[in-house]
Scaffold this motif. Sequence first.
Motif, PDB file in Angstrom:
ATOM      1  N   GLY A  59       0.797  -1.234   0.000  1.00  0.00           N
ATOM      2  CA  GLY A  59       0.000   0.000   0.000  1.00  0.00           C
ATOM      3  C   GLY A  59       0.823   1.274   0.000  1.00  0.00           C
ATOM      4  O   GLY A  59       0.619   2.159  -0.855  1.00  0.00           O
ATOM      5  N   PRO A  60       1.772   1.442   0.935  1.00  0.00           N
ATOM      6  CA  PRO A  60       2.565   2.679   0.953  1.00  0.00           C
ATOM      7  C   PRO A  60       3.410   2.871  -0.299  1.00  0.00           C
ATOM      8  O   PRO A  60       3.618   4.022  -0.739  1.00  0.00           O
ATOM      9  CB  PRO A  60       3.462   2.486   2.191  1.00  0.00           C
ATOM     10  N   GLU A  61       3.879   1.774  -0.888  1.00  0.00           N
ATOM     11  CA  GLU A  61       4.695   1.904  -2.095  1.00  0.00           C
ATOM     12  C   GLU A  61       3.846   2.337  -3.286  1.00  0.00           C
ATOM     13  O   GLU A  61       4.270   3.159  -4.104  1.00  0.00           O
ATOM     14  CB  GLU A  61       5.409   0.582  -2.396  1.00  0.00           C
ATOM     15  N   LEU A  62       2.636   1.788  -3.380  1.00  0.00           N
ATOM     16  CA  LEU A  62       1.747   2.185  -4.475  1.00  0.00           C
ATOM     17  C   LEU A  62       1.292   3.631  -4.301  1.00  0.00           C
ATOM     18  O   LEU A  62       1.108   4.357  -5.287  1.00  0.00           O
ATOM     19  CB  LEU A  62       0.540   1.246  -4.526  1.00  0.00           C
ATOM     20  N   LYS A  63       1.129   4.061  -3.048  1.00  0.00           N
ATOM     21  CA  LYS A  63       0.780   5.458  -2.785  1.00  0.00           C
ATOM     22  C   LYS A  63       1.938   6.364  -3.203  1.00  0.00           C
ATOM     23  O   LYS A  63       1.714   7.454  -3.769  1.00  0.00           O
ATOM     24  CB  LYS A  63       0.467   5.640  -1.302  1.00  0.00           C
ATOM     25  N   LYS A  64       3.144   5.922  -2.950  1.00  0.00           N
ATOM     26  CA  LYS A  64       4.322   6.682  -3.355  1.00  0.00           C
ATOM     27  C   LYS A  64       4.346   6.848  -4.877  1.00  0.00           C
ATOM     28  O   LYS A  64       4.626   7.945  -5.401  1.00  0.00           O
ATOM     29  CB  LYS A  64       5.574   5.952  -2.875  1.00  0.00           C
ATOM     30  N   PHE A  65       4.041   5.751  -5.605  1.00  0.00           N
ATOM     31  CA  PHE A  65       3.992   5.828  -7.065  1.00  0.00           C
ATOM     32  C   PHE A  65       2.917   6.809  -7.520  1.00  0.00           C
ATOM     33  O   PHE A  65       3.135   7.604  -8.448  1.00  0.00           O
ATOM     34  CB  PHE A  65       3.717   4.441  -7.645  1.00  0.00           C
ATOM     35  N   GLU A  66       1.759   6.781  -6.866  1.00  0.00           N
ATOM     36  CA  GLU A  66       0.675   7.695  -7.228  1.00  0.00           C
ATOM     37  C   GLU A  66       1.091   9.148  -7.022  1.00  0.00           C
ATOM     38  O   GLU A  66       0.805  10.031  -7.858  1.00  0.00           O
ATOM     39  CB  GLU A  66      -0.575   7.386  -6.404  1.00  0.00           C
ATOM     40  N   GLU A  67       1.780   9.403  -5.928  1.00  0.00           N
ATOM     41  CA  GLU A  67       2.223  10.778  -5.654  1.00  0.00           C
ATOM     42  C   GLU A  67       3.251  11.245  -6.669  1.00  0.00           C
ATOM     43  O   GLU A  67       3.283  12.428  -7.030  1.00  0.00           O
ATOM     44  CB  GLU A  67       2.804  10.850  -4.237  1.00  0.00           C
ATOM     45  N   GLU A  68       4.081  10.328  -7.160  1.00  0.00           N
ATOM     46  CA  GLU A  68       5.110  10.694  -8.136  1.00  0.00           C
ATOM     47  C   GLU A  68       4.556  10.888  -9.534  1.00  0.00           C
ATOM     48  O   GLU A  68       5.062  11.719 -10.299  1.00  0.00           O
ATOM     49  CB  GLU A  68       6.193   9.607  -8.170  1.00  0.00           C
ATOM     50  N   LEU A  75      -5.034  -2.321  -6.446  1.00  0.00           N
ATOM     51  CA  LEU A  75      -4.314  -3.541  -6.097  1.00  0.00           C
ATOM     52  C   LEU A  75      -5.257  -4.685  -5.772  1.00  0.00           C
ATOM     53  O   LEU A  75      -6.239  -4.509  -5.049  1.00  0.00           O
ATOM     54  CB  LEU A  75      -3.428  -3.268  -4.872  1.00  0.00           C
ATOM     55  N   GLU A  76      -4.945  -5.871  -6.304  1.00  0.00           N
ATOM     56  CA  GLU A  76      -5.579  -7.109  -5.867  1.00  0.00           C
ATOM     57  C   GLU A  76      -4.483  -8.132  -5.615  1.00  0.00           C
ATOM     58  O   GLU A  76      -3.705  -8.439  -6.512  1.00  0.00           O
ATOM     59  CB  GLU A  76      -6.563  -7.652  -6.903  1.00  0.00           C
ATOM     60  N   VAL A  77      -4.418  -8.632  -4.379  1.00  0.00           N
ATOM     61  CA  VAL A  77      -3.462  -9.677  -4.035  1.00  0.00           C
ATOM     62  C   VAL A  77      -4.172 -11.021  -4.186  1.00  0.00           C
ATOM     63  O   VAL A  77      -5.232 -11.240  -3.605  1.00  0.00           O
ATOM     64  CB  VAL A  77      -2.933  -9.511  -2.601  1.00  0.00           C
ATOM     65  N   GLY A  96      -8.404  -8.662 -18.274  1.00  0.00           N
ATOM     66  CA  GLY A  96      -7.315  -8.821 -17.323  1.00  0.00           C
ATOM     67  C   GLY A  96      -6.847  -7.502 -16.763  1.00  0.00           C
ATOM     68  O   GLY A  96      -7.374  -6.439 -17.083  1.00  0.00           O
ATOM     69  N   PRO A  97      -5.821  -7.542 -15.896  1.00  0.00           N
ATOM     70  CA  PRO A  97      -5.271  -6.321 -15.322  1.00  0.00           C
ATOM     71  C   PRO A  97      -4.322  -5.644 -16.307  1.00  0.00           C
ATOM     72  O   PRO A  97      -4.079  -6.152 -17.405  1.00  0.00           O
ATOM     73  CB  PRO A  97      -4.514  -6.847 -14.106  1.00  0.00           C
TER      74      PRO A  97
END
Length: 438
Positions: A59-68, A75-77, A96-97
Amino acid sequence: MRRTRTGAAAALATLLATATACGGGSADSGGGSNTAPRELTYWASNQGADIPADQAALGPELKKFEEETGIKVKLEVIPWSDLLNRILAATASGQGPDVLNIGNTWSSSLQATGALLPWDAENFEAIGGKDRFVASALGSAGAAGRDPAAVPLYSMSYALYYNKKMFKEAGIEKPPATWDEMVTVGRKLSRDGTWALGAEGSNPSNNIHQVFVLSQQHGASFFDAAGRPTFDTPGNVDAVKQYVDLMAKDRIIAPGNAEYDKNQSLQDFAGGKTAMVLWQNAASSFKAHGMKEGDWGTAPVPVPAGGVPGSGKNVNSMVAGINLAVFKNTDNLDGALKFVKFMTSDEEQKILNRTYGSIPPVKAAQSDPAFANEDLAVLRTTLATSAAPLPQVPEESQFETAVGTAVKELFADAAAGRPVTAESVRARLTKAQQMMAG
């Protein structure tokens, strides 16, 4: 997200040795467009202790990507027991994704569907270049002589993890180095409601990983030089029987493990119900289940009596890892390439692989001191000296399903007290080979 449908429904049944499963998207779906969607869908494999743990880690890494970038990642695990079927359904339907994790052993099979973006020179350049990656990791990203179907994300190998306290209490000074020692030690440890070794008997992929190693140790192969299946040869029969016999004959695996398919063996190990487990890069899962550094030890997977880990009959792991792929018909190619670049950046590789206890396939990230600990030293040595890749054939994922299910059924026989014989093992493997032919 928009997805185009094609006439490739047969992919789900036959794993599409040749057909193209997905179209190329619409004319405005390429990179660089100001109207490109600002959202991506990402299917991640379950790498941590459970799905919530992965969501918390990513979650925090994907949020970081969004901010950049301004691109939101949905995300689906997906559990390993479901992942391959979900991917095959997506290649067949076109639904598909944008980006997904695939087991590196599936790379050739999924490449053959035509559904995944080929990583040609231009696409590699968009993520910083091909030479950033370890060559062996790229070697498990698609068929030889073709552009890879994915890029490496996490590198792994198998190890034998053991509970130091349980070993000490049983008077056992060191982990077993051979399978004979495994059985001897295992019988000492299987007592008072605890068991020596955990297994995931209902997980076809994990079953394949284990019996592939034993097949190599018996000097066998599941495919001949021409790529034809040879499942029921004597060496493969012996390999599968040896694995299932750890429950059926040697009684060092609990019968209930025949039903395990979602990392329950890791929970049992962390909870002191079993003393050993064969797994890929499991340290982060142990910690998530309450274990502390020093509670467990890490050793190479056992080899035949008289052998030491190495090539030939002393192979003790498959070349393991997770690759990152892009569906070719994504309507946000530009965003997908940016996401892959982010996930394989030097800094993100350090963060993600530290989190999961895996080895970065990006060369520059391996210099981090976090990847020099005892656990990873065993894994890195195994990858470098005694691991072998699973068969690099288009039908590899079908092989995993067919033979992995045969092993699952044999574990069910063992758990129910039905005899597991050379004849019953051969019959299951012959049936699996016939399924491949069909």
